[in-house]
Design an enzyme around this catalytic site. Structure first.
Site, PDB file in Angstrom:
ATOM      1  N   HIS A   1       0.831  -1.218   0.000  1.00  0.00           N
ATOM      2  CA  HIS A   1       0.000   0.000   0.000  1.00  0.00           C
ATOM      3  C   HIS A   1       0.861   1.263   0.000  1.00  0.00           C
ATOM      4  O   HIS A   1       0.437   2.300   0.496  1.00  0.00           O
ATOM      5  CB  HIS A   1      -0.946   0.045   1.205  1.00  0.00           C
ATOM      6  CG  HIS A   1      -1.667  -1.237   1.468  1.00  0.00           C
ATOM      7  ND1 HIS A   1      -2.925  -1.506   0.973  1.00  0.00           N
ATOM      8  CD2 HIS A   1      -1.294  -2.358   2.142  1.00  0.00           C
ATOM      9  CE1 HIS A   1      -3.306  -2.717   1.354  1.00  0.00           C
ATOM     10  NE2 HIS A   1      -2.319  -3.260   2.056  1.00  0.00           N
TER      11      HIS A   1
ATOM     12  N   SER B   1      15.214  21.661 -15.786  1.00  0.00           N
ATOM     13  CA  SER B   1      14.055  22.482 -16.080  1.00  0.00           C
ATOM     14  C   SER B   1      14.529  23.757 -16.755  1.00  0.00           C
ATOM     15  O   SER B   1      15.594  24.281 -16.442  1.00  0.00           O
ATOM     16  CB  SER B   1      13.329  22.826 -14.785  1.00  0.00           C
ATOM     17  OG  SER B   1      12.528  23.969 -14.962  1.00  0.00           O
TER      18      SER B   1
ATOM     19  N   LYS C   1      16.254  21.957 -10.564  1.00  0.00           N
ATOM     20  CA  LYS C   1      15.595  20.678 -10.850  1.00  0.00           C
ATOM     21  C   LYS C   1      16.412  19.688 -11.660  1.00  0.00           C
ATOM     22  O   LYS C   1      17.194  20.043 -12.524  1.00  0.00           O
ATOM     23  CB  LYS C   1      14.264  20.940 -11.564  1.00  0.00           C
ATOM     24  CG  LYS C   1      13.271  21.577 -10.631  1.00  0.00           C
ATOM     25  CD  LYS C   1      11.872  21.314 -11.030  1.00  0.00           C
ATOM     26  CE  LYS C   1      11.526  19.846 -10.917  1.00  0.00           C
ATOM     27  NZ  LYS C   1      10.174  19.627 -11.412  1.00  0.00           N
TER      28      LYS C   1
ATOM     29  N   GLU D   1       9.953   8.431 -16.640  1.00  0.00           N
ATOM     30  CA  GLU D   1       8.612   8.988 -16.877  1.00  0.00           C
ATOM     31  C   GLU D   1       8.115   8.667 -18.277  1.00  0.00           C
ATOM     32  O   GLU D   1       6.959   8.297 -18.480  1.00  0.00           O
ATOM     33  CB  GLU D   1       8.630  10.513 -16.703  1.00  0.00           C
ATOM     34  CG  GLU D   1       8.669  10.959 -15.266  1.00  0.00           C
ATOM     35  CD  GLU D   1       8.777  12.471 -15.159  1.00  0.00           C
ATOM     36  OE1 GLU D   1       7.893  13.088 -14.566  1.00  0.00           O
ATOM     37  OE2 GLU D   1       9.760  13.045 -15.693  1.00  0.00           O
TER      38      GLU D   1
END
Ligand code: ARG
Length: 491
Positions: free
Chosen positions: A180, A301, A307, A314
């Site tokens: 979970h 970024s 970043k 992804e």
């Protein structure tokens, strides 16, 4: 843009592509037609921009077909060798990028035949004897998918090797195992990585198994009913290295289940990639901080200088949707199609090719990235040692002292609640505090509660104890080794 181009070529004095001048007539089916195909229909039905990828299987299939026709006495040896020579030349032309394509010639099969007519003259008109594009395209797709499946299988072997190497280089690293997405019990990183080894092993098996059903020769089914010529399908099968010949001509030209199976295997494989990707994305966040992706495999970024984004995992996660979509496209395309061939089936190629490209790209990028991932052992250990991941072990300890498990579970739960209140971990409680939950608890409990022992006591087969994982690693290596041996024997 395609339509504009065609409209433009209508006004031009020269046809769009030279090839057209050499076609037998405008279309091979011209005989029974009284008007020319509308340009818009040509553009709409053309698949050449997609199926030109099948050129190698198309030509190799035609060469085998020629040899069989000559052997069966349907064409002469001389005709056969003229055709084969011409086909070889066309193949080289395509490979050199010198071949011209034209929408009015519909697909790769017609392109090769039209070009062959230029090359060897009238004898080219014999190539299509005892064959239809229906069995031809089925053959091409099977040959293409056979080769791609083998490459994917090899790619997955490499990926699995990478996973084992990675596991081997982290024999001691502990991280929380989750259920979970809540910290559950500590596990070895190697154990976690070997879970993916198992998933990709099954994927590889699925591709290998599917290969058996891809590797069946459809050629000779002709349009749907077989042919009147004395062909020898088993000879063609031998030439093209097909261990099996399709039993039923109608089935041979009209099912694409082998392609759907391939897409299903690819979808499952992508699902496994997506799970690994999701974990890498989470683990590379500051919240987890379990790993750092190599700079060469991350992006920044354009606005936020701090970043570093996990774009590779992804995108792999995102591409999973695309592959599943391709599976759905093919399933839906095939649903309710009456026997035998239907033009709908031309739509099988784009999803298939896209899936092959996508999956191969994902296997490749992961095989490159994985060895370079930097795992942050201290962060993982810290996370595995906090949050009561040893609560089950306290219960198990009580069971070993004679308490029934359900009661032990309750007892350990109370200790957790108490420790939470105190802002402590279980192993930070004093023996006195622990004793208050059960008189069965003795000083040896502290040994049981260490993170290392929590891991190493899970000795059941398939469990995370160091010695089990070391043995699992050996088994994984010998599996790869015996696959390698079996592979080299096949060659
Ligand atoms: N381009 C077609 C396909 O991919 C080849 C078969 C065409 N057959 C036909 N009867 N129109 O399915």
């Amino acid at each position: 843009p395609q339509l504009v181009e065609i409209a433009h070529s209508e006004n031009a004095s020269e046809p769009l592509i030279n090839l057209q001048r050499f076609t037998m007539s405008d279309k091979p089916w011209d005989g029974r037609f009284s008007e020319k195909t509308d340009r818009s229909v040509e553009a709409f039905t053309s698949s050449i921009q997609i199926d030109k990828r099948l050129y190698a299987s198309d030509i190799d299939g035609s060469v085998a077909h020629c040899k069989m026709l000559a052997r069966a006495g349907i064409i002469s040896e001389d005709e056969s060798s003229q055709l084969i020579q011409g086909l070889g030349k066309i193949k080289r032309e395509i490979e050199r990028g010198e071949f011209e394509y034209d929408d009015s010639l519909e697909d790769i099969h017609m392109h090769v035949e039209a070009r062959l007519l230029q090359e060897v003259g009238k004898v080219a008109q014999k190539l299509h004897t005892a064959r239809s594009r229906n069995d031809q395209v089925a053959l091409d797709v099977r040959m293409y998918l056979r080769e791609e499946s083998r490459q994917i299988i090899a790619g997955l072997t490499g990926l699995r090797q990478t996973l084992v190497d990675l596991a081997e280089s982290h024999p001691e690293t502990v991280l929380p195992g989750y259920t979970h997405l809540q910290r559950a019990q500590p596990v070895l990183l190697a154990h976690h990585l070997l879970a993916y080894f198992e998933m990709f092993s099954r994927d590889q098996e699925r591709f290998a198994d599917g290969l058996k059903r891809i590797n069946v020769l459809p050629l000779g089914a002709a349009a749907l009913a077989g042919t009147t010529y004395p062909i020898d399908r088993h000879f063609t099968a031998e030439l093209l290295d097909f261990p099996q010949v399709a039993e039923n001509s109608m089935d041979a030209v009209s099912d694409r289940d082998f392609a759907i199976e391939f897409l299903a295997s690819a979808s499952l494989c992508m699902i496994h990639f997506s799970r690994l990707s999701e974990e890498f994305i989470l683990w590379s966040s500051s919240e987890f901080g379990f790993l750092t992706l190599p700079d060469a495999f991350a992006t920044g970024s354009s606005i936020m200088p701090q970043k570093k984004n996990p774009d590779v995992p992804e995108l792999v996660r995102g591409k999973t949707g695309r592959v599943i979509g391709n599976l759905m496209a093919l399933l839906t395309m095939m649903k309710s199609l009456p026997l035998a061939y239907n033009r709908d089936m031309q739509e099988d190629k784009e999803p298939l090719f896209d899936t092959v490209d996508t999956l191969k790209a994902c296997i490749d990028i992961y095989s490159r990235m994985l060895p370079r991932v930097i795992f942050r052992n201290e962060r993982m250990y810290e996370a595995a040692s906090t949050g009561f991941l040893n609560a089950t072990d306290l219960a198990d300890y009580l069971v070993s002292q004679g308490m029934p498990f359900r009661q032990a579970h309750g007892c350990s739960g109370k200790a957790v609640a108490y420790a939470l209140e105190q802002g402590k971990e279980l192993h930070e409680l004093t023996l006195g505090e622990l004793e208050s939950f059960s008189a069965l608890i003795k000083a040896d409990i502290f040994d049981v509660l260490t993170t290392k022992n929590v891991v190493d006591r899970r000795v059941s087969f398939g469990g995370t104890a160091s010695k089990n994982v070391a043995a699992a690693m050996e088994r994984a290596k010998s599996r790869l080794e015996s696959e390698k041996k079996a592979g080299s024997q096949e060659e």
